[in-house]
Design a protein around this motif. Structure first.
Motif, PDB file in Angstrom:
ATOM      1  N   ARG A 144       0.829  -1.223   0.000  1.00 40.40           N
ATOM      2  CA  ARG A 144       0.000   0.000   0.000  1.00 40.40           C
ATOM      3  C   ARG A 144       0.857   1.264   0.000  1.00 40.40           C
ATOM      4  O   ARG A 144       0.514   2.251  -0.669  1.00 40.40           O
ATOM      5  N   TYR A 145       1.963   1.227   0.749  1.00 40.85           N
ATOM      6  CA  TYR A 145       2.770   2.437   0.907  1.00 40.85           C
ATOM      7  C   TYR A 145       4.111   2.323   0.179  1.00 40.85           C
ATOM      8  O   TYR A 145       5.080   2.952   0.561  1.00 40.85           O
ATOM      9  N   ARG A 146       4.117   1.537  -0.876  1.00 39.03           N
ATOM     10  CA  ARG A 146       5.342   1.334  -1.672  1.00 39.03           C
ATOM     11  C   ARG A 146       5.982   2.648  -2.077  1.00 39.03           C
ATOM     12  O   ARG A 146       7.202   2.804  -2.004  1.00 39.03           O
ATOM     13  N   ASP A 147       5.189   3.619  -2.478  1.00 44.72           N
ATOM     14  CA  ASP A 147       5.717   4.871  -3.017  1.00 44.72           C
ATOM     15  C   ASP A 147       5.424   6.067  -2.121  1.00 44.72           C
ATOM     16  O   ASP A 147       5.509   7.218  -2.570  1.00 44.72           O
ATOM     17  N   THR A 148       5.084   5.824  -0.874  1.00 43.35           N
ATOM     18  CA  THR A 148       4.800   6.925   0.052  1.00 43.35           C
ATOM     19  C   THR A 148       6.098   7.432   0.647  1.00 43.35           C
ATOM     20  O   THR A 148       6.720   6.747   1.473  1.00 43.35           O
ATOM     21  N   PRO A 149       6.552   8.622   0.257  1.00 43.54           N
ATOM     22  CA  PRO A 149       7.846   9.100   0.748  1.00 43.54           C
ATOM     23  C   PRO A 149       7.795   9.509   2.217  1.00 43.54           C
ATOM     24  O   PRO A 149       6.789  10.024   2.707  1.00 43.54           O
ATOM     25  N   MET A 150       8.858   9.237   2.905  1.00 40.12           N
ATOM     26  CA  MET A 150       9.031   9.662   4.285  1.00 40.12           C
ATOM     27  C   MET A 150      10.525   9.846   4.511  1.00 40.12           C
ATOM     28  O   MET A 150      11.341   9.426   3.683  1.00 40.12           O
ATOM     29  N   PHE A 164       7.611   4.577   3.215  1.00 38.73           N
ATOM     30  CA  PHE A 164       7.095   3.791   4.333  1.00 38.73           C
ATOM     31  C   PHE A 164       6.972   2.320   3.932  1.00 38.73           C
ATOM     32  O   PHE A 164       7.199   1.422   4.747  1.00 38.73           O
ATOM     33  N   GLY A 165       6.653   2.086   2.672  1.00 38.50           N
ATOM     34  CA  GLY A 165       6.599   0.707   2.187  1.00 38.50           C
ATOM     35  C   GLY A 165       7.949   0.023   2.273  1.00 38.50           C
ATOM     36  O   GLY A 165       8.038  -1.168   2.588  1.00 38.50           O
ATOM     37  N   ASP A 353      -0.120   8.365   8.784  1.00 41.77           N
ATOM     38  CA  ASP A 353      -0.404   9.749   8.390  1.00 41.77           C
ATOM     39  C   ASP A 353       0.576  10.155   7.289  1.00 41.77           C
ATOM     40  O   ASP A 353       1.681  10.623   7.561  1.00 41.77           O
ATOM     41  N   GLU A 354       0.157   9.988   6.031  1.00 41.21           N
ATOM     42  CA  GLU A 354       1.025  10.300   4.902  1.00 41.21           C
ATOM     43  C   GLU A 354       1.330  11.794   4.807  1.00 41.21           C
ATOM     44  O   GLU A 354       2.443  12.185   4.426  1.00 41.21           O
ATOM     45  N   GLY A 434      15.597   6.546  -4.752  1.00 43.00           N
ATOM     46  CA  GLY A 434      16.482   5.470  -5.183  1.00 43.00           C
ATOM     47  C   GLY A 434      15.725   4.256  -5.680  1.00 43.00           C
ATOM     48  O   GLY A 434      14.751   4.375  -6.424  1.00 43.00           O
ATOM     49  N   GLN A 435      16.147   3.096  -5.230  1.00 40.49           N
ATOM     50  CA  GLN A 435      15.551   1.825  -5.649  1.00 40.49           C
ATOM     51  C   GLN A 435      14.587   1.274  -4.597  1.00 40.49           C
ATOM     52  O   GLN A 435      14.328   0.064  -4.565  1.00 40.49           O
ATOM     53  N   ALA A 436      14.051   2.181  -3.758  1.00 37.67           N
ATOM     54  CA  ALA A 436      13.164   1.726  -2.680  1.00 37.67           C
ATOM     55  C   ALA A 436      12.009   0.891  -3.232  1.00 37.67           C
ATOM     56  O   ALA A 436      11.708  -0.201  -2.725  1.00 37.67           O
TER      57      ALA A 436
END
Length: 452
Positions: A144-150, A164-165, A353-354, A434-436
């Motif tokens: 779900r949070y593969r591309d959610t930046p943190m 977060f993913g 909390d994105e 990066g490659q996250a």
């Protein structure tokens, strides 16, 4: 009157589970003794070592409902071990003194160790169920949070962006390794014991090894190639495994606690009215499950060390180290069950909390992408020169409390080397992941392969 946290009527189901406590209960342990004695009688009757009618009497007597637990307690306090008390009660339940054939050629430790292994088998099955559930919950979060930046953090300081993913996938990879470890250790650990007084089975003149083989077949356990009365690496391995699982759960709980800080506020444990509240501060929402995980796994880790102490046994039958296992192994399993339950609760209902994650990314006015800017400028200005130039601009951004992008645009060397749109792209944390995502996909793909 319960005195330990595990058996407490108040705290018990916070630090453990009913299912795991049942595995290590007096009743289940005694039931295992009876199962082993009944299996031994059946095997020895087939081999002609004891009379069939004796085996029939013994098997009929091996019923937990026929055992006087109060009497067994008194017998154990007098003798020092419960097995002889169980055998004595079985004997008394048999007609015509046929119970005298019960426990033929066995020693107390044979029955005790084999019962422990049977309990371990049941306990590992419960751990496996919880690990599978934790894995499923982590996979859902990673997906779900593969591309959610943190912000990624190093030494508790903001470092560079991640997702977060990615954080969840890292934990997932560890949980999957634990599940693999469990598969690998089962053939080594799920091995019974039937070896007699000093391990040589001298008490059975004929059919000794056939008895051992048949008994293990009856119990669906591996047959040992040699006695392991004082060779305790397999039990210690179980403790080490539980310690490793606890370490990963502790890592999870630590990150949840830190991300729940008021100043961070990126995730929250599931909400329930009144949960985590303070008796004096109504605004508080404490990381309750994470605190319990931390406490439980810290004790499990000490128990793992104690089980390694129990390996230092004397001669062919030990004087004390063996009993360490009786104390710590049940508690280690009960506490890890509690930690796994709390981890499932957290992960299956975690509030993310994105927007706050993005706000924390932006709180340094772009400093977290200074590496991205430096690497972008490197091919045009030279890496070392670009590093020093960006370093100085970062210091100035901190001093003036201004966005990094603005100072970069004001620098003539940088402006001549790179367009505004290029600099804006470099200064967006979402562009420096990066490659996250690729790594998340790889972890999930391996998980999917394993489920095929």
């Amino acid at each position: 009157m319960p005195a330990t946290i595990i058996d407490s009527t108040i705290f018990g189901n916070i630090f453990s589970t009913d299912a795991m406590k049942a595995v290590w209960s007096d009743e289940n342990r005694t039931r295992k003794y009876l199962d082993i004695e009944a299996a031994l009688a059946r095997v020895q009757a087939r081999l002609g070592i004891i009379p069939q009618k004796a085996a029939d009497e013994i098997v009929a007597a091996c019923d937990i409902n026929k055992i006087d637990m109060g009497k067994l307690r008194a017998q154990t306090e007098r003798i020092g071990y419960p097995v002889l008390g169980v055998v004595s009660q079985i004997n008394a339940l048999c007609r015509d003194r046929l119970g005298e054939f019960c426990h033929w050629g066995a020693t107390t430790q044979d029955i005790t160790d084999t019962a422990t292994v049977l309990q371990i088998r049941e306990a590992l099955a419960l751990v496996d169920q919880d690990l599978a559930a934790v894995s499923k919950a982590l996979a859902a979060l990673a997906r779900r949070y593969r591309d959610t930046p943190m912000i990624g953090r190093s030494n508790l300081q903001q470092a560079v962006p991640v997702t977060f993913g990615y954080k969840m996938a890292g934990l997932l990879s560890a949980i999957e390794r634990h599940r693999e470890r469990m598969l690998q250790l089962r053939p080594r650990v799920l091995m019974g014991e039937f070896a007699g007084a000093a391990g040589t089975l001298a008490s059975i003149e004929k059919g000794a090894m056939e008895t051992q083989e048949g008994l293990m077949s009856e119990l669906d356990l591996a047959q040992p190639v040699i006695a392991w009365h004082t060779i305790r690496d397999t039990i210690a391995e179980v403790g080490a495994f539980l310690g490793l699982v606890g370490g990963t759960l502790g890592k999870l709980s630590m990150d949840i606690k830190l991300m729940m800080q008021t100043e961070v506020a990126e995730v929250y444990e599931p909400f329930a009215h009144g949960r985590g509240s303070s008796s004096t501060m109504p605004q508080k929402r404490n990381p309750i499950s994470s605190c319990y995980i931390h406490a439980a796994i810290s004790v499990v880790r000490q128990h793992a060390a104690a089980l390694m102490d129990a390996m230092v046994a004397d001669h062919e039958r030990s004087t004390g180290p063996w009993e360490i296992e009786w104390i710590v192994l049940p508690e280690a399993f009960c506490l890890i069950a509690g930690a796994l339950k709390q981890a499932r609760f957290v992960l299956e209902g975690l509030e993310v909390d994105e927007k706050q994650m993005r706000a924390n990314l932006d709180m340094t006015n772009g400093l977290v992408v200074s590496e991205a800017v430096m690497m972008g400028l490197g091919p045009r200005l030279g890496r070392e020169y670009a590093h020093d130039l960006v370093y100085d601009i970062c210091r100035e951004a901190v001093r003036q409390k201004r966005p990094l992008l603005g100072l970069l645009l004001e620098n003539k060397e940088i402006a001549s080397a790179m367009s505004r749109s290029e600099l804006e792209a470099l200064c967006d944390p979402a562009n420096y992941l990066g490659q996250a995502g690729v790594m998340v996909d790889r972890v999930l793909a391996r998980l999917d392969e394993g489920s095929d």
